[in-house]
Write an enzyme that holds these catalytic residues in place. Structure first.
Site, PDB file in Angstrom:
ATOM      1  N   ASP A 200       1.196   1.805  -2.878  1.00 10.97           N
ATOM      2  CA  ASP A 200       0.357   2.289  -3.660  1.00 10.97           C
ATOM      3  C   ASP A 200      -1.212   1.573  -3.618  1.00 10.97           C
ATOM      4  O   ASP A 200      -2.070   2.237  -3.862  1.00 10.97           O
ATOM      5  CB  ASP A 200       0.821   2.002  -5.348  1.00 10.97           C
ATOM      6  N   LYS A 204      -4.982   3.277  -3.095  1.00 15.62           N
ATOM      7  CA  LYS A 204      -6.092   2.980  -3.932  1.00 15.62           C
ATOM      8  C   LYS A 204      -7.304   2.389  -3.126  1.00 15.62           C
ATOM      9  O   LYS A 204      -8.450   2.581  -3.233  1.00 15.62           O
ATOM     10  CB  LYS A 204      -5.750   2.031  -5.287  1.00 15.62           C
ATOM     11  N   GLY A 301      -0.066   1.667 -17.452  1.00 18.94           N
ATOM     12  CA  GLY A 301       0.491   2.014 -18.640  1.00 18.94           C
ATOM     13  C   GLY A 301      -0.250   3.151 -19.163  1.00 18.94           C
ATOM     14  O   GLY A 301      -1.313   3.622 -18.480  1.00 18.94           O
TER      15      GLY A 301
HETATM   16  N1  HSE Z   1       2.293   2.041 -10.231  1.00 15.59           N
HETATM   17  C1  HSE Z   1       0.947   1.706 -10.351  1.00 15.59           C
HETATM   18  C2  HSE Z   1       0.578   0.298 -10.733  1.00 15.59           C
HETATM   19  C3  HSE Z   1       0.439   2.747 -11.648  1.00 15.59           C
HETATM   20  O1  HSE Z   1       1.639  -0.417 -10.869  1.00 15.59           O
HETATM   21  O2  HSE Z   1      -0.411  -0.294 -10.536  1.00 15.59           O
HETATM   22  C4  HSE Z   1      -1.070   2.706 -11.914  1.00 15.59           C
HETATM   23  O3  HSE Z   1      -1.667   3.106 -10.799  1.00 15.59           O
END
Ligand code: HSE
Length: 431
Positions: A200, A204, A301
């Site tokens: 993740d 980003k 959130g």
């Molecule tokens: N799963 C992601 C996090 C959610 O924990 O940052 C926000 O993108």
């Protein structure tokens, strides 16, 4: 004037967006001069009560209902994933609707393709919520710093892993309990391994680097490592050395290349990123004119993420209302920077080498380092553990990752080694 939006995906974030738009409707209308309304919601489950007011909103199960609605100018994609969401975004743009998405996985996998469709149809695609939840970092980079040149990005961009590391270190929770809590609080992805393994954060980072450097990233050369192997012992040893371990997304831009990586990193306890705890995210930028700047806020959130989605909707509503000349270059990769392979990166490293008590061990290890151009900056030998192993902690000066890995591979074959060597990157961030 009224501008209508259609929402696809009525999950946690979708409900947050509907709540925010309904609770702050009057204020938003006064500020923007536009009445922004969600006129349709599409989801596979239209029965469940999300605890938000949906009076006057038409609910259905087929996203074509939104595509075919001529009164809708903006589509909000909050489905997630890279399959149906991909179709929804492309078809919405082709249907001449602007799109807002929070979908980092989709942008990472298909960003260039999707932006191609946006430009072809002269429609906007906005994605503020895709990186660092509620922190308006895309706006900062593309608007506030439009005239500056960003050189370095350090980011804590995954709330779940920052939450887990905080709970493990500050409150001595075990990994599984911390993850469970992060899931209960709605921070984690549906498949939390994407959080844990750094995937993740990599999505980003890819988005941030593309936008900040206006360059295409070569995804094969982004190095990704998650928090799955972090041991509390290393957090404690790092602390003794004046560091804290954070999962960082790092992007550095040289004259013709970029270096992109996600990994647990030792950073000085005194720097600003070190105090960013729980689900908070933070981005530290270094740019030519502004110098160092920090952006901190909640990264996951429903409510924080909803603020970013609504900010995008408001911008696009203004666009619909006032219609400026279309600029296809805002996010486009017009620079040709090469993404260099992680093996060529240089960094300082932390190593925990686990040996038996024998004479001459340090000499053996340091000889191997010397043969691989690795220079040691400090050594800390810990007490013998009850199982007779001795952890020796090394901090290196800057070394090439390829050399470091080769040296460690050799060290780990020695018969004096009790446990695989633990390696973390060190970044001496000064502020
Ligand atoms: N799963 C992601 C996090 C959610 O924990 O940052 C926000 O993108």
């Amino acid at each position: 004037m009224k501008v209508n939006a259609g929402l696809v995906g009525f999950g946690t974030i979708g409900a947050g967006v509907v709540r925010l738009l309904s609770e702050h409707a009057e204020m938003l209308k006064l500020r923007s001069g536009i009445e922004i309304s969600i006129s349709r919601i599409v989801d596979i489950d239209i029965e469940r009560d999300r605890g938000v007011k949906t009076d006057g909103i038409i609910m259905s199960k087929d996203y074509n209902d939104i595509l075919n609605d001529k009164d809708i100018d903006i589509v909000i994609e909050l489905v997630g994933g890279t399959t149906i969401a991909y179709d929804i975004v492309k078809k919405s743009l082709a249907a001449k609707k602007h799109v807002v998405t929070a979908n980092k996985a989709l942008l990472y996998a298909h960003g260039e393709d999707i932006f191609g469709v946006a430009v072809k149809n002269k429609r906007h695609l906005r994605f503020e919520a895709s990186v660092a939840g509620g922190i308006p970092i895309i706006k900062v980079i593309t608007e506030s710093l439009a005239g500056d040149r960003i050189r370095t990005i350090y980011g804590i961009v995954n709330g779940t892993t920052n939450f887990i590391l905080t709970k493990m270190y500050d409150e001595k929770w075990d990994f599984a309990s911390a993850l469970k809590k992060a899931q209960e609080l709605g921070f984690a992805e549906l498949d939390p391994s994407l959080d844990i393994n750094g995937g993740d954060a990599t999505h980003k980072l890819g988005i941030l680097a593309t936008v900040a450097f206006n360059a295409s990233v070569d995804r094969r050369n982004i190095s990704t490592n998650g928090i799955q192997n972090i041991d509390i012992r290393d957090m404690l040893y790092a602390n003794e050395l004046g560091y804290i371990i954070k999962l960082l997304a790092i992007a550095k831009q040289g004259n013709s290349h970029m270096e992109l990586r996600v990994h647990p990193t030792l950073i000085p306890k005194k720097c600003s990123l070190a105090s960013v705890a729980n689900e908070y995210n933070a981005i530290r930028l270094e740019s030519d004119f502004l110098g160092v700047s920090h952006y901190i806020g909640k990264g996951a959130g429903a409510n924080p993420t909803a603020t970013a989605v609504v900010s995008d909707i408001t911008d696009l509503a203004m666009e619909v209302r006032h219609g400026k000349e279309y600029n296809p270059n805002r996010y486009s990769p017009f620079n040709q920077y090469r993404t260099i392979r992680y093996t060529d990166f240089e960094s300082r490293f932390y190593l925990r080498i686990n040996t038996y008590e024998r004479p001459g061990i340090l000499a053996t290890i340091t000889k191997i380092f010397g043969e691989h151009n690795i220079s040691i900056s400090s050594v800390m030998q810990k007490e013998v553990h009850p199982d007779q192993s001795i952890p020796i902690i090394f901090l290196t000066h800057r070394a090439r990752e390829k050399d470091l890995r080769e040296a460690v591979a050799i060290i780990d074959t020695l018969d004096i080694i009790r446990e695989k060597t633990v390696v973390f990157h060190v970044e001496d961030i000064l502020s």
